[in-house]
Design a protein around this motif. Structure first.
Motif, PDB file in Angstrom:
ATOM      1  N   GLY A   1     -64.136  46.410  94.710  1.00 41.75           N
ATOM      2  CA  GLY A   1     -63.672  45.607  95.838  1.00 41.75           C
ATOM      3  C   GLY A   1     -62.284  45.043  95.628  1.00 41.75           C
ATOM      4  O   GLY A   1     -61.885  44.739  94.494  1.00 41.75           O
ATOM      5  N   LEU A   2     -61.540  44.918  96.728  1.00 41.91           N
ATOM      6  CA  LEU A   2     -60.218  44.262  96.720  1.00 41.91           C
ATOM      7  C   LEU A   2     -59.298  44.837  95.648  1.00 41.91           C
ATOM      8  O   LEU A   2     -58.648  44.094  94.910  1.00 41.91           O
ATOM      9  N   ASN A   3     -59.222  46.161  95.580  1.00 41.76           N
ATOM     10  CA  ASN A   3     -58.428  46.809  94.528  1.00 41.76           C
ATOM     11  C   ASN A   3     -57.001  47.117  94.972  1.00 41.76           C
ATOM     12  O   ASN A   3     -56.267  47.782  94.248  1.00 41.76           O
ATOM     13  N   TYR A   4     -56.616  46.660  96.155  1.00 37.84           N
ATOM     14  CA  TYR A   4     -55.232  46.756  96.620  1.00 37.84           C
ATOM     15  C   TYR A   4     -54.800  45.336  96.986  1.00 37.84           C
ATOM     16  O   TYR A   4     -55.448  44.680  97.803  1.00 37.84           O
ATOM     17  N   SER A   5     -53.703  44.870  96.408  1.00 41.11           N
ATOM     18  CA  SER A   5     -53.321  43.470  96.595  1.00 41.11           C
ATOM     19  C   SER A   5     -53.056  43.142  98.058  1.00 41.11           C
ATOM     20  O   SER A   5     -53.396  42.050  98.529  1.00 41.11           O
ATOM     21  N   ASP A   6     -52.485  44.093  98.818  1.00 42.27           N
ATOM     22  CA  ASP A   6     -52.194  43.812 100.217  1.00 42.27           C
ATOM     23  C   ASP A   6     -53.466  43.795 101.062  1.00 42.27           C
ATOM     24  O   ASP A   6     -53.539  43.106 102.075  1.00 42.27           O
ATOM     25  N   HIS A   7     -54.504  44.528 100.645  1.00 43.14           N
ATOM     26  CA  HIS A   7     -55.786  44.439 101.342  1.00 43.14           C
ATOM     27  C   HIS A   7     -56.458  43.108 101.033  1.00 43.14           C
ATOM     28  O   HIS A   7     -57.067  42.487 101.920  1.00 43.14           O
TER      29      HIS A   7
ATOM     30  N   THR B   1     -50.590  51.864  94.455  1.00 42.49           N
ATOM     31  CA  THR B   1     -50.662  50.418  94.661  1.00 42.49           C
ATOM     32  C   THR B   1     -52.032  49.846  94.298  1.00 42.49           C
ATOM     33  O   THR B   1     -52.295  48.669  94.546  1.00 42.49           O
ATOM     34  N   MET B   2     -52.894  50.670  93.718  1.00 46.47           N
ATOM     35  CA  MET B   2     -54.159  50.142  93.209  1.00 46.47           C
ATOM     36  C   MET B   2     -53.891  49.131  92.100  1.00 46.47           C
ATOM     37  O   MET B   2     -53.013  49.338  91.252  1.00 46.47           O
ATOM     38  N   ILE B   3     -54.646  48.054  92.094  1.00 41.04           N
ATOM     39  CA  ILE B   3     -54.504  47.053  91.021  1.00 41.04           C
ATOM     40  C   ILE B   3     -55.042  47.615  89.711  1.00 41.04           C
ATOM     41  O   ILE B   3     -54.414  47.493  88.655  1.00 41.04           O
ATOM     42  N   PHE B   4     -56.198  48.245  89.770  1.00 43.82           N
ATOM     43  CA  PHE B   4     -56.829  48.862  88.599  1.00 43.82           C
ATOM     44  C   PHE B   4     -56.897  50.366  88.828  1.00 43.82           C
ATOM     45  O   PHE B   4     -57.488  50.827  89.813  1.00 43.82           O
ATOM     46  N   ASP B   5     -56.280  51.146  87.941  1.00 49.05           N
ATOM     47  CA  ASP B   5     -56.256  52.594  88.132  1.00 49.05           C
ATOM     48  C   ASP B   5     -57.569  53.226  87.668  1.00 49.05           C
ATOM     49  O   ASP B   5     -58.479  52.542  87.178  1.00 49.05           O
ATOM     50  N   ALA B   6     -57.676  54.540  87.843  1.00 46.14           N
ATOM     51  CA  ALA B   6     -58.944  55.228  87.593  1.00 46.14           C
ATOM     52  C   ALA B   6     -59.419  55.055  86.153  1.00 46.14           C
ATOM     53  O   ALA B   6     -60.606  54.769  85.910  1.00 46.14           O
ATOM     54  N   GLU B   7     -58.516  55.241  85.201  1.00 49.23           N
ATOM     55  CA  GLU B   7     -58.929  55.137  83.796  1.00 49.23           C
ATOM     56  C   GLU B   7     -59.396  53.717  83.450  1.00 49.23           C
ATOM     57  O   GLU B   7     -60.369  53.531  82.717  1.00 49.23           O
TER      58      GLU B   7
ATOM     59  N   MET C   1     -58.449  36.808 100.534  1.00 43.13           N
ATOM     60  CA  MET C   1     -59.112  36.609  99.245  1.00 43.13           C
ATOM     61  C   MET C   1     -58.112  36.738  98.107  1.00 43.13           C
ATOM     62  O   MET C   1     -57.089  37.413  98.232  1.00 43.13           O
ATOM     63  N   ASP C   2     -58.417  36.102  96.996  1.00 41.39           N
ATOM     64  CA  ASP C   2     -57.538  36.142  95.830  1.00 41.39           C
ATOM     65  C   ASP C   2     -57.539  37.531  95.199  1.00 41.39           C
ATOM     66  O   ASP C   2     -58.545  38.247  95.240  1.00 41.39           O
ATOM     67  N   ILE C   3     -56.399  37.893  94.597  1.00 43.27           N
ATOM     68  CA  ILE C   3     -56.324  39.144  93.847  1.00 43.27           C
ATOM     69  C   ILE C   3     -57.221  39.018  92.612  1.00 43.27           C
ATOM     70  O   ILE C   3     -57.090  38.058  91.846  1.00 43.27           O
ATOM     71  N   PRO C   4     -58.143  39.938  92.415  1.00 42.68           N
ATOM     72  CA  PRO C   4     -59.088  39.799  91.296  1.00 42.68           C
ATOM     73  C   PRO C   4     -58.406  39.986  89.938  1.00 42.68           C
ATOM     74  O   PRO C   4     -57.498  40.796  89.792  1.00 42.68           O
ATOM     75  N   GLU C   5     -58.869  39.211  88.968  1.00 44.95           N
ATOM     76  CA  GLU C   5     -58.367  39.358  87.603  1.00 44.95           C
ATOM     77  C   GLU C   5     -59.089  40.484  86.867  1.00 44.95           C
ATOM     78  O   GLU C   5     -58.551  41.053  85.916  1.00 44.95           O
ATOM     79  N   GLU C   6     -60.309  40.781  87.274  1.00 39.08           N
ATOM     80  CA  GLU C   6     -61.082  41.897  86.754  1.00 39.08           C
ATOM     81  C   GLU C   6     -61.647  42.665  87.946  1.00 39.08           C
ATOM     82  O   GLU C   6     -61.815  42.109  89.040  1.00 39.08           O
TER      83      GLU C   6
END
Length: 279
Positions: free
Chosen positions: A76-82, A214-220, A88-93
Protein backbone atom coordinates in the motif's frame (compact mmCIF):
# COMPACT_ATOMS: atom_id res chain seq x y z
CA UNK A 1 10.63 -14.63 -22.22
CA UNK A 2 6.93 -13.82 -22.12
CA UNK A 3 4.69 -16.53 -20.69
CA UNK A 4 0.91 -16.60 -20.97
CA UNK A 5 -2.04 -18.96 -20.80
CA UNK A 6 -4.60 -19.08 -23.60
CA UNK A 7 -8.07 -20.62 -23.69
CA UNK A 8 -11.47 -20.57 -22.05
CA UNK A 9 -11.57 -20.27 -18.26
CA UNK A 10 -10.55 -23.55 -16.68
CA UNK A 11 -9.15 -24.91 -19.95
CA UNK A 12 -6.18 -22.61 -20.60
CA UNK A 13 -2.97 -23.98 -22.10
CA UNK A 14 0.52 -22.69 -21.32
CA UNK A 15 2.12 -20.59 -24.05
CA UNK A 16 5.12 -18.43 -24.84
CA UNK A 17 5.37 -15.46 -27.19
CA UNK A 18 7.80 -15.87 -30.07
CA UNK A 19 9.97 -13.07 -31.48
CA UNK A 20 7.08 -11.83 -33.62
CA UNK A 21 4.67 -11.68 -30.69
CA UNK A 22 2.71 -14.81 -31.61
CA UNK A 23 1.56 -17.23 -28.93
CA UNK A 24 2.98 -20.75 -29.21
CA UNK A 25 1.83 -23.71 -27.13
CA UNK A 26 4.11 -25.11 -24.42
CA UNK A 27 2.01 -28.22 -23.79
CA UNK A 28 4.77 -30.48 -25.13
CA UNK A 29 7.22 -29.04 -22.60
CA UNK A 30 5.16 -28.19 -19.51
CA UNK A 31 1.67 -29.24 -18.42
CA UNK A 32 0.67 -25.75 -17.29
CA UNK A 33 2.09 -22.63 -15.65
CA UNK A 34 1.38 -23.30 -11.98
CA UNK A 35 3.02 -22.72 -8.60
CA UNK A 36 4.45 -26.22 -8.94
CA UNK A 37 5.99 -25.71 -12.40
CA UNK A 38 7.30 -22.14 -12.03
CA UNK A 39 10.59 -23.04 -10.27
CA UNK A 40 11.81 -24.99 -13.33
CA UNK A 41 9.94 -23.14 -16.08
CA UNK A 42 12.79 -21.05 -17.46
CA UNK A 43 15.25 -23.95 -17.17
CA UNK A 44 12.93 -26.25 -19.17
CA UNK A 45 12.71 -23.72 -21.98
CA UNK A 46 16.40 -22.84 -22.13
CA UNK A 47 17.67 -23.94 -25.51
CA UNK A 48 14.21 -24.85 -26.82
CA UNK A 49 13.43 -23.91 -30.42
CA UNK A 50 10.40 -21.68 -29.79
CA UNK A 51 9.65 -21.25 -33.49
CA UNK A 52 8.91 -24.97 -33.90
CA UNK A 53 6.17 -24.97 -31.25
CA UNK A 54 2.53 -24.96 -32.46
CA UNK A 55 0.90 -21.58 -32.98
CA UNK A 56 -2.22 -20.77 -30.96
CA UNK A 57 -5.35 -19.05 -32.31
CA UNK A 58 -4.79 -15.28 -32.23
CA UNK A 59 -8.45 -14.72 -31.34
CA UNK A 60 -8.50 -17.05 -28.34
CA UNK A 61 -9.13 -15.69 -24.86
CA UNK A 62 -6.03 -14.82 -22.83
CA UNK A 63 -6.32 -16.12 -19.31
CA UNK A 64 -4.44 -15.25 -16.15
CA UNK A 65 -0.74 -16.02 -16.74
CA UNK A 66 -0.38 -18.50 -13.88
CA UNK A 67 -3.08 -20.98 -12.94
CA UNK A 68 -3.72 -19.78 -9.38
CA UNK A 69 -1.28 -18.13 -6.97
CA UNK A 70 -1.27 -19.60 -3.49
CA UNK A 71 -1.02 -16.07 -2.11
CA UNK A 72 -1.72 -12.56 -3.42
CA UNK A 73 0.04 -9.84 -1.47
CA UNK A 74 -0.21 -6.08 -1.95
CA UNK A 75 1.94 -3.10 -1.01
CA UNK A 76 0.00 0.00 0.00
CA UNK A 77 0.93 3.64 -0.64
CA UNK A 78 4.12 2.72 -2.51
CA UNK A 79 4.12 5.92 -4.60
CA UNK A 80 4.65 9.14 -2.66
CA UNK A 81 2.33 11.16 -4.91
CA UNK A 82 -0.44 8.58 -4.47
CA UNK A 83 0.00 8.75 -0.68
CA UNK A 84 -0.38 12.54 -0.95
CA UNK A 85 -3.63 12.31 -2.94
CA UNK A 86 -4.93 9.82 -0.37
CA UNK A 87 -4.04 12.22 2.46
CA UNK A 88 -1.78 9.66 4.12
CA UNK A 89 1.82 9.78 5.31
CA UNK A 90 4.59 8.27 3.21
CA UNK A 91 5.30 4.89 4.84
CA UNK A 92 8.66 4.26 6.47
CA UNK A 93 8.30 0.52 5.82
CA UNK A 94 6.22 -1.30 3.20
CA UNK A 95 2.53 -1.59 4.09
CA UNK A 96 1.41 -5.17 3.43
CA UNK A 97 -2.11 -6.47 2.95
CA UNK A 98 -3.67 -9.32 0.99
CA UNK A 99 -6.20 -9.94 -1.75
CA UNK A 100 -8.33 -13.07 -1.75
CA UNK A 101 -7.21 -15.80 -4.14
CA UNK A 102 -10.79 -15.68 -5.43
CA UNK A 103 -10.21 -12.13 -6.73
CA UNK A 104 -7.72 -13.46 -9.31
CA UNK A 105 -8.87 -13.50 -12.95
CA UNK A 106 -7.78 -12.99 -16.56
CA UNK A 107 -6.63 -9.61 -17.90
CA UNK A 108 -9.78 -8.93 -19.93
CA UNK A 109 -12.38 -10.59 -17.70
CA UNK A 110 -15.31 -8.43 -16.56
CA UNK A 111 -15.18 -6.40 -13.35
CA UNK A 112 -18.18 -7.50 -11.28
CA UNK A 113 -20.36 -4.80 -9.73
CA UNK A 114 -22.36 -5.84 -6.67
CA UNK A 115 -25.53 -3.90 -5.76
CA UNK A 116 -23.86 -3.32 -2.38
CA UNK A 117 -20.98 -1.36 -3.94
CA UNK A 118 -20.91 2.44 -3.90
CA UNK A 119 -17.28 3.51 -4.43
CA UNK A 120 -15.63 1.20 -6.98
CA UNK A 121 -12.13 2.38 -7.91
CA UNK A 122 -9.19 1.47 -10.15
CA UNK A 123 -5.41 1.01 -9.63
CA UNK A 124 -2.83 0.05 -12.26
CA UNK A 125 0.05 -1.86 -10.66
CA UNK A 126 3.29 -3.70 -11.37
CA UNK A 127 3.04 -7.31 -10.22
CA UNK A 128 5.96 -9.47 -9.06
CA UNK A 129 5.69 -13.24 -9.61
CA UNK A 130 7.84 -15.32 -7.26
CA UNK A 131 9.86 -18.09 -8.92
CA UNK A 132 11.28 -19.98 -5.95
CA UNK A 133 10.79 -19.97 -2.16
CA UNK A 134 12.11 -16.96 -0.28
CA UNK A 135 12.57 -16.74 3.49
CA UNK A 136 14.90 -14.30 5.25
CA UNK A 137 16.73 -13.37 2.07
CA UNK A 138 18.76 -10.22 1.53
CA UNK A 139 17.95 -7.53 -1.01
CA UNK A 140 20.93 -8.70 -3.09
CA UNK A 141 19.47 -12.22 -3.21
CA UNK A 142 15.93 -11.13 -4.07
CA UNK A 143 16.29 -11.02 -7.86
CA UNK A 144 17.14 -14.74 -7.86
CA UNK A 145 13.66 -15.45 -6.45
CA UNK A 146 11.68 -13.41 -9.00
CA UNK A 147 10.32 -15.34 -11.97
CA UNK A 148 9.10 -12.19 -13.68
CA UNK A 149 6.76 -9.22 -13.74
CA UNK A 150 3.16 -8.81 -14.82
CA UNK A 151 0.44 -6.19 -15.17
CA UNK A 152 -2.19 -6.10 -12.40
CA UNK A 153 -5.41 -4.15 -11.92
CA UNK A 154 -5.94 -3.82 -8.17
CA UNK A 155 -9.69 -3.10 -8.24
CA UNK A 156 -10.89 -1.60 -4.96
CA UNK A 157 -14.22 -0.86 -3.28
CA UNK A 158 -13.29 2.19 -1.19
CA UNK A 159 -16.35 2.24 1.05
CA UNK A 160 -15.65 -1.35 2.08
CA UNK A 161 -11.92 -0.65 2.37
CA UNK A 162 -12.07 2.53 4.45
CA UNK A 163 -15.55 2.95 5.94
CA UNK A 164 -16.58 -0.50 7.12
CA UNK A 165 -14.32 -0.90 10.16
CA UNK A 166 -11.74 -3.40 9.03
CA UNK A 167 -8.47 -4.03 7.25
CA UNK A 168 -7.93 -2.88 3.66
CA UNK A 169 -8.43 -6.46 2.45
CA UNK A 170 -12.18 -6.04 2.97
CA UNK A 171 -12.32 -3.73 -0.06
CA UNK A 172 -9.91 -5.74 -2.19
CA UNK A 173 -11.15 -9.33 -2.09
CA UNK A 174 -14.27 -9.46 -4.29
CA UNK A 175 -14.30 -11.86 -7.28
CA UNK A 176 -12.50 -10.44 -10.34
CA UNK A 177 -10.87 -7.67 -8.30
CA UNK A 178 -7.40 -8.80 -9.49
CA UNK A 179 -7.20 -8.97 -13.32
CA UNK A 180 -3.66 -10.18 -14.06
CA UNK A 181 -1.63 -10.47 -17.25
CA UNK A 182 -1.60 -10.86 -20.17
CA UNK A 183 1.97 -12.06 -19.66
CA UNK A 184 4.63 -12.90 -17.11
CA UNK A 185 7.79 -11.26 -18.48
CA UNK A 186 11.20 -12.36 -17.27
CA UNK A 187 13.23 -9.60 -15.56
CA UNK A 188 15.87 -9.40 -18.31
CA UNK A 189 13.24 -8.13 -20.80
CA UNK A 190 11.94 -5.28 -18.60
CA UNK A 191 15.07 -4.04 -16.81
CA UNK A 192 14.12 -5.75 -13.57
CA UNK A 193 10.86 -3.78 -13.42
CA UNK A 194 12.59 -0.39 -13.47
CA UNK A 195 11.71 2.61 -15.63
CA UNK A 196 8.40 1.22 -16.89
CA UNK A 197 5.66 3.66 -17.90
CA UNK A 198 2.19 2.95 -16.47
CA UNK A 199 -1.24 4.21 -17.54
CA UNK A 200 -4.94 3.65 -17.00
CA UNK A 201 -7.96 5.00 -18.92
CA UNK A 202 -11.65 4.98 -18.01
CA UNK A 203 -14.00 5.31 -20.99
CA UNK A 204 -11.09 6.62 -23.05
CA UNK A 205 -10.07 9.30 -20.55
CA UNK A 206 -6.56 9.10 -19.13
CA UNK A 207 -6.79 8.81 -15.34
CA UNK A 208 -3.41 7.45 -14.26
CA UNK A 209 0.08 8.06 -15.60
CA UNK A 210 3.23 7.03 -13.81
CA UNK A 211 6.52 5.19 -13.91
CA UNK A 212 7.85 2.39 -11.73
CA UNK A 213 10.94 4.48 -10.99
CA UNK A 214 8.81 6.53 -8.58
CA UNK A 215 8.06 3.54 -6.36
CA UNK A 216 9.18 4.16 -2.78
CA UNK A 217 10.21 0.52 -2.33
CA UNK A 218 11.50 -1.30 -5.40
CA UNK A 219 10.91 -4.96 -6.27
CA UNK A 220 14.03 -6.34 -4.61
CA UNK A 221 13.38 -4.37 -1.41
CA UNK A 222 9.77 -5.60 -1.29
CA UNK A 223 10.68 -9.27 -1.80
CA UNK A 224 13.47 -9.16 0.78
CA UNK A 225 11.33 -7.26 3.29
CA UNK A 226 8.37 -9.61 2.96
CA UNK A 227 10.61 -12.66 3.34
CA UNK A 228 11.37 -11.48 6.87
CA UNK A 229 7.75 -12.08 7.89
CA UNK A 230 6.57 -14.91 5.65
CA UNK A 231 7.87 -17.57 3.30
CA UNK A 232 7.14 -16.46 -0.24
CA UNK A 233 6.17 -19.42 -2.40
CA UNK A 234 6.58 -20.09 -6.13
CA UNK A 235 3.74 -18.50 -8.05
CA UNK A 236 2.92 -15.96 -5.33
CA UNK A 237 1.83 -12.60 -6.74
CA UNK A 238 2.86 -9.30 -5.16
CA UNK A 239 1.02 -6.16 -6.31
CA UNK A 240 3.42 -3.28 -5.70
CA UNK A 241 1.20 -0.20 -5.46
CA UNK A 242 -0.24 2.41 -7.79
CA UNK A 243 0.68 5.91 -9.01
CA UNK A 244 -1.70 8.88 -8.53
CA UNK A 245 -4.93 9.33 -10.43
CA UNK A 246 -7.29 6.96 -8.65
CA UNK A 247 -10.95 7.89 -8.47
CA UNK A 248 -10.84 8.46 -4.72
CA UNK A 249 -8.21 11.18 -5.17
CA UNK A 250 -10.25 13.32 -7.55
CA UNK A 251 -12.26 16.35 -6.50
CA UNK A 252 -15.03 15.37 -6.42
CA UNK A 253 -14.28 11.62 -6.35
CA UNK A 254 -15.12 9.57 -9.46
CA UNK A 255 -16.33 5.99 -9.14
CA UNK A 256 -16.73 3.20 -11.67
CA UNK A 257 -20.27 2.33 -12.69
CA UNK A 258 -21.94 -0.42 -14.69
CA UNK A 259 -21.02 -0.18 -18.37
CA UNK A 260 -17.69 1.61 -17.86
CA UNK A 261 -14.66 0.41 -19.82
CA UNK A 262 -11.25 0.34 -18.10
CA UNK A 263 -8.04 -0.03 -20.11
CA UNK A 264 -4.56 -0.09 -18.62
CA UNK A 265 -0.99 -1.03 -19.42
CA UNK A 266 2.66 -1.02 -18.45
CA UNK A 267 5.45 -0.74 -21.01
CA UNK A 268 6.82 -4.18 -21.86
CA UNK A 269 4.07 -5.96 -19.91
CA UNK A 270 1.12 -5.54 -22.28
CA UNK A 271 -2.35 -4.12 -21.67
CA UNK A 272 -5.73 -5.07 -20.23
CA UNK A 273 -9.33 -4.10 -21.03
CA UNK A 274 -12.32 -4.74 -18.76
CA UNK A 275 -16.01 -3.88 -18.74
CA UNK A 276 -17.85 -3.20 -15.47
CA UNK A 277 -20.90 -5.46 -15.40
CA UNK A 278 -23.74 -6.03 -12.96
CA UNK A 279 -23.34 -9.10 -10.77
Amino acid sequence: MKFLRVGEKGAEQPCILDAEGRARSLVSLVSDITPETTPSLVEKLTGADIDTLPLVDDNARIGAPISQPRNIYCIGLNYSDHAAEAGMDIPEEPIIFTKSSGSYCGPDDDILYSPKMTKLDWEVELGIVIGKPALNISRDEASQHILGFTLVHDVSERAWQLERGGQWSKGKAFPNFCPTGPWIVTPDEVNGGRGLDMWLDVNGRRMQSGNTDTMIFDAETIVSYMSEFTRLEPGDLICTGTPPGVGAGMKPPVWLKIGDRVELGISGLGRQSQRVVAL
